[in-house]
Design an enzyme around this catalytic site. Structure first.
Site, PDB file in Angstrom:
ATOM      1  N   CYS A 107       0.869  -1.182   0.000  1.00 42.52           N
ATOM      2  CA  CYS A 107       0.000   0.000   0.000  1.00 42.52           C
ATOM      3  C   CYS A 107       0.901   1.225   0.000  1.00 42.52           C
ATOM      4  O   CYS A 107       1.641   1.454   0.968  1.00 42.52           O
ATOM      5  CB  CYS A 107      -0.897  -0.037   1.238  1.00 42.52           C
ATOM      6  SG  CYS A 107      -1.987   1.392   1.403  1.00 42.52           S
ATOM      7  N   CYS A 114      -2.334  14.663   3.300  1.00 44.64           N
ATOM      8  CA  CYS A 114      -3.465  14.516   2.387  1.00 44.64           C
ATOM      9  C   CYS A 114      -4.191  15.839   2.236  1.00 44.64           C
ATOM     10  O   CYS A 114      -4.333  16.605   3.189  1.00 44.64           O
ATOM     11  CB  CYS A 114      -4.433  13.444   2.906  1.00 44.64           C
ATOM     12  SG  CYS A 114      -5.744  13.040   1.714  1.00 44.64           S
ATOM     13  N   CYS A 118     -11.420  13.600   4.903  1.00 42.47           N
ATOM     14  CA  CYS A 118     -12.340  12.517   5.244  1.00 42.47           C
ATOM     15  C   CYS A 118     -12.361  12.321   6.764  1.00 42.47           C
ATOM     16  O   CYS A 118     -11.312  12.142   7.397  1.00 42.47           O
ATOM     17  CB  CYS A 118     -11.927  11.237   4.539  1.00 42.47           C
ATOM     18  SG  CYS A 118     -11.941  11.392   2.735  1.00 42.47           S
ATOM     19  N   CYS A 336      -6.234   0.219   7.437  1.00 46.62           N
ATOM     20  CA  CYS A 336      -6.871   1.214   6.591  1.00 46.62           C
ATOM     21  C   CYS A 336      -7.339   2.413   7.418  1.00 46.62           C
ATOM     22  O   CYS A 336      -8.026   2.265   8.421  1.00 46.62           O
ATOM     23  CB  CYS A 336      -8.057   0.576   5.874  1.00 46.62           C
ATOM     24  SG  CYS A 336      -8.932   1.676   4.762  1.00 46.62           S
TER      25      CYS A 336
END
Length: 344
Positions: A107, A114, A118, A336
């Site tokens: 990954c 970022c 989110c 994640c």
């Protein structure tokens, strides 16, 4: 002031062929770069298969300044997380190596930090430091591959680390080209997946120019619900995203992955599952249900297992393949949505 040199890890086969005036020499140079053990950290005066006078052109135009592995953490399940520091400015970004039977997956990050916000993701709290270059993306693969267990070589790459890949699309497309080109890494396009939070213009371009898989991080079935989690929904509503995927399925056998982080009492109801089936009508899609991985200060909790299984059953019965993903590397904050959670 002299022009800055290019990173060798960011050159395509065509560009290296031009520098060396020979495809055979370019292939030899790439074999040296990707197959040498240990990984080269500088450009020597000569390499096998390339005449010194030809290689001198590469040394004049390029450098090999790989990111430094600042922290390497191994989880109890075999997952390995790397915190890299860029050679140029010490910008920090992370990758996760995930071993499995017969193959391993990496990954990778496309940004340091970022640019998206989110609500369920720890990386969003960092803000954006900068975009990564294609050379820095490929270097993550180069530096991690030797950690893959024997019998499970590194064969898959997913752009699901730090960052929104489609906010850095030029470099991501270049990195995918390099990762899939011969003689190495020579990954199949079907072994590379690029995930997006739903940047519609980037999705359109990606689908025109790249054969790698596209994964859409959807996470909700109404615009109001999704906008709470992912503010960019106000700019690119769900209907527009689904419309693009549906049009892209016409005359094509392309498969799309739909990622759905399932949250307790928020998007895990039977009605959510039924709406998801409706949204995916006419789209060749596979849903990946992702249990939420907690981090300090997050206002959302993981859905209960019985609720997740009920959700999965409804989606399956609606004719959509739906897989429940297991979390890997939770004990080192490598799962994640957890990248940038714990640094040491």
């Amino acid at each position: 002031m002299p022009a800055s040199k290019r990173q060798l890890t960011g050159l395509t086969l065509a560009e290296l062929t031009g520098l060396l005036d020979s495809r055979a020499r370019a292939l030899a140079a790439l074999r040296w770069l990707h197959e040498s053990e240990p990984v080269p950290t500088s450009l020597p005066e000569r390499i096998p298969g390339v005449a010194p006078e030809a290689w001198a052109k590469v040394r004049e135009a390029c450098e090999l300044s790989l990111p430094r592995i600042a922290v390497r953490q191994a989880a109890s399940d075999g997952t390995v997380k790397y915190a890299f520091e860029a050679a140029a400015d010490a910008a920090r970004f992370e990758s996760v190596l995930i071993p499995a039977d017969g193959r391993s997956t990496l990954c990778v990050s496309s940004q340091a930090g970022c640019s998206r916000r989110c609500a369920f993701c720890a990386t969003a709290r960092l803000g954006l430091t900068r975009n990564l270059t294609a050379g820095e993306i490929v270097a993550q693969f180069l530096l991690a591959k030797s950690d893959a267990p024997q019998g499970s070589p590194l064969r898959n790459v997913v752009f699901m680390g730090m960052g929104e890949p489609f906010d850095n699309l030029d470099e991501v497309l270049r990195a995918v080209e390099i990762l899939t080109q011969p003689p190495a890494p020579s990954l199949g396009a079907s072994h590379v997946t690029v995930s997006t939070s739903g940047v519609l213009p980037g999705m359109e371009r990606f689908l025109r120019e790249c054969q790698a898989h596209l994964a859409l991080s959807l996470n909700a079935t109404t615009d109001a619900q999704r906008a709470e989690l992912m503010p960019q929904t106000r700019q690119w509503p769900i209907a527009e995203l689904m419309g693009l995927l549906r049009r892209s399925c016409e005359g094509s056998d392309r498969l799309f992955f739909v990622e759905y982080v399932i949250l307790d009492g928020f998007n895990d109801a039977d009605d959510d599952a039924r709406r998801l089936v409706e949204l995916l009508q006419g789209i060749r899609a596979r849903v990946n249900l992702i249990p939420h991985n907690a981090f300090e200060g997050c206002g959302y909790g993981p859905a209960k297992r019985e609720r997740i299984l009920a959700f999965q059953k409804i989606v399956h019965e609606g004719g959509v393949r739906c897989l429940l993903r297991s979390s890997r590397g939770e004990d080192i904050d490598a799962a994640c949505g957890q990248l940038a959670g714990r640094r040491s």
